[in-house]
Design an enzyme around this catalytic site. Structure first.
Site, mmCIF file in Angstrom:
data_model
loop_
_atom_site.group_PDB
_atom_site.id
_atom_site.type_symbol
_atom_site.label_atom_id
_atom_site.label_comp_id
_atom_site.label_asym_id
_atom_site.label_seq_id
_atom_site.Cartn_x
_atom_site.Cartn_y
_atom_site.Cartn_z
ATOM 1 N N LYS A 158 -1.529 -8.063 2.662
ATOM 2 C CA LYS A 158 -0.405 -8.413 3.529
ATOM 3 C C LYS A 158 -0.535 -9.871 3.968
ATOM 4 O O LYS A 158 -1.649 -10.372 4.089
ATOM 5 C CB LYS A 158 -0.446 -7.552 4.801
ATOM 6 N N ARG A 215 0.546 7.252 2.316
ATOM 7 C CA ARG A 215 0.970 8.480 1.626
ATOM 8 C C ARG A 215 -0.146 9.049 0.757
ATOM 9 O O ARG A 215 -0.177 10.243 0.493
ATOM 10 C CB ARG A 215 2.238 8.178 0.813
#
Ligand code: BES
Ligand code: MN
Ligand code: ZN
Length: 509
Positions: free
Chosen positions: A287, A361
């Site tokens: 990021k 996830r």
């Protein structure tokens, strides 16, 4: 822990550091809300103060007046309830926020009396919760420092915050009202635990230290919560390829922590699965720095789950609750997962990793499989899962998705009761083809648009058919990057604890 009690004595007679009263928007200036029960000299004094201060009575307006004649408390804090006629019929969430804003404003006050219009159980509960939640402070990580020495030198005690809240109500002798006060204290303590976990810097909170904190809380509490920890070896052996893959880039290995509250009288069981990424750097798909700064909060789902299981136990709820904390640190390194890797999840499904920043996830997929193996009556997962949730719903509203509309509505109703704003979101079958992979059973990432929904669809693949399941995306509401408001502090908010606790309570009796 802030204690909460109820009293039917006159508010102005109660000795305290502060008395909290409500104000409502009047014609010229604000007026005192109903239910204060003050003697007329005190009322006149406060009305004159409200006029002189140009008070509006709007929500979030908090004014402090010292030494009010006829009032035993040394300060009166006036908190806005908005435009409800005389303060009667004020909504529960308005009360919760007003009590929270008032208590949050206090410095050097240990004992607080709150007298807001609250004549039914729900209103008393809301006032008690708001006040207790507003008492939260994050202590931070402090050295012995200059500040402490200065205070000692001046003979001043450090401000320890609000330790006792008394809610004034005509119904103080009612059993249900007393129970509401107890519940408010337990809920606030649970949210404080979740907030503390979220606020803890990511060098100090990592999978093993998170597990240690949970073990410590379970041995400190009177109610029996069983804690089991699967370490990296157990995870590998157990075929938890999703969480192993995410955790393999960090020198601090992943864990799945199981917390169980299993009362003998339980007729229902609920499984709660929380995303617990103690720091999300994005992994190799790293990021940008600005997006990384708040990523110590990427374990807020797991924090909410842990706090809820302890709260259910403390309240002795007759419902079996099992929490699954999927804990890992998502880091880039020579051993990190690569885009293109294919991993095998706990249920045997193979998944092609497209973007290492879509790690939530992967850990949750394994956690949901594990939860489903015990065949609970329902599964709820809660996660800071997608930036897309914030694009769709902003920073204060969670998204709820489910494999069953009735169950989704049930979770949303629980959120409403708790004053946690959440909104139903679909899991469109039309988006499902985006999760097809040419090299594995599934790809874990779809297109950018509808990113919250494809993440939800992916998680749904790990639920066994026939089990009601809901997914709550709390990317926005779990962490307050702005100023505090109502009972919500800056930083970790504890969002989700109220929803999950109300949901579990709904299975009792
Ligand atoms: N933890 C983030 C989601 C997030 C973003 C939470 C902002 C709170 C605030 C999650 O792991 C993530 O990185 N999601 C990606 C998914 C994408 C790569 C498919 C995102 O939302 O950009
Ligand atoms: Mn990520
Ligand atoms: Zn994440």
């Amino acid at each position: 822990m802030t204690t909460v009690s109820v009293s039917d004595r006159a508010a102005h007679d109660l000795k305290a550091d502060a008395l909290v009263l409500g104000t409502v928007a009047g014609e010229r200036s604000a007026a005192l809300a109903a239910g204060h029960g003050l003697p007329s000299d005190a009322e006149r004094h406060l009305s004159a103060q409200l006029a002189a201060l140009h008070a509006t009575g709007k929500a979030e307006e908090v004014l402090t007046v010292a030494a009010v004649p006829g009032v035993a408390a040394s300060r009166v804090v006036l908190t806005g309830l908005g435009s409800a006629a005389d303060g009667a019929g004020v909504g529960d969430e308005v009360l919760r926020r007003a009590a929270g804003a008032a208590v949050r404003s206090l410095k050097n006050a240990a004992k607080v009396v709150v007298a807001l219009p609250s004549e039914d159980v729900a209103a008393v509960a809301a006032v008690a919760e708001g006040a207790a939640l507003g008492a939260y402070r994050y202590a931070g990580v402090r050295g012995p420092g200059k500040d402490t020495k200065d205070k000692a030198a001046k003979g001043k005690a450090a401000d320890e915050g609000v330790s006792a809240v008394t809610v004034v109500t005509g119904q103080a002798k009612d059993k249900a009202v007393k129970a509401a006060a107890t519940r408010a204290a337990v809920l606030a303590d649970a949210k404080a635990y979740a907030r503390d976990l979220v606020n803890t810097p990511p060098n100090l909170l990592f999978p093993q230290s998170f597990a240690d904190s949970v073990k410590e809380r379970s041995s400190a509490g009177k109610a029996k919560v069983t804690v089991k920890v699967l370490d990296e070896k157990a995870l590998e052996k157990g075929g938890f390829g999703g969480i192993v893959g995410v955790g393999q880039g960090s020198v601090r290995p992943p864990r799945i922590v199981t917390l169980t509250w299993a009362p003998a009288k339980a007729t229902h069981s609920v499984a709660l699965v929380g995303k617990g990424i103690t720091f999300d750097s994005g992994g190799l798909c790293i990021k940008p720095p600005a997006s990384m700064l708040s990523m110590k909060s990427d374990m807020a789902g797991a924090a909410a789950v842990a706090a809820t299981v302890f709260a259910a136990a403390q309240l002795g709820l007759p419902v079996a609750v099992t929490g699954y904390l999927c804990l890992a640190e998502n880091m880039p390194s020579g051993s990190a997962q690569r885009p293109g890797d294919v991993v095998t999840m706990r249920n045997g499904t193979t998944v092609e990793v497209i973007d290492t920043d879509a790690e939530g996830r992967m850990v949750l997929g394994d956690g949901i499989c594990l939860a489903a193996e015990s065949a609970p009556d329902a599964i709820v997962d809660i996660a800071t899962l997608t930036g897309a949730q914030m694009v769709a719903l902003g920073a204060r509203v969670a998204g709820i998705m489910a494999n069953d509309d009735t169950f989704r509505d049930r979770v949303r109703a629980a959120a409403d009761t708790a004053g946690e704003t959440a909104w139903p979101m679909p899991l469109p079958e039309d988006l499902r083809p985006q999760l097809e992979s040419s090299v594995a059973d599934l790809s874990h990432k779809g297109e950018r648009w509808g990113g919250m929904l494809t993440a939800g669809l992916f998680l749904g693949e790990f639920v066994t058919e026939g089990t009601p399941w809901a997914h709550v995306d709390i990317a926005g509401p779990s962490f307050n990057e702005g100023s505090p408001w109502g009972y919500t502090p800056k930083g970790g908010t504890g969002f989700g604890v109220g929803t999950l606790l109300s949901l579990v309570e709904g299975y009792a009796g």
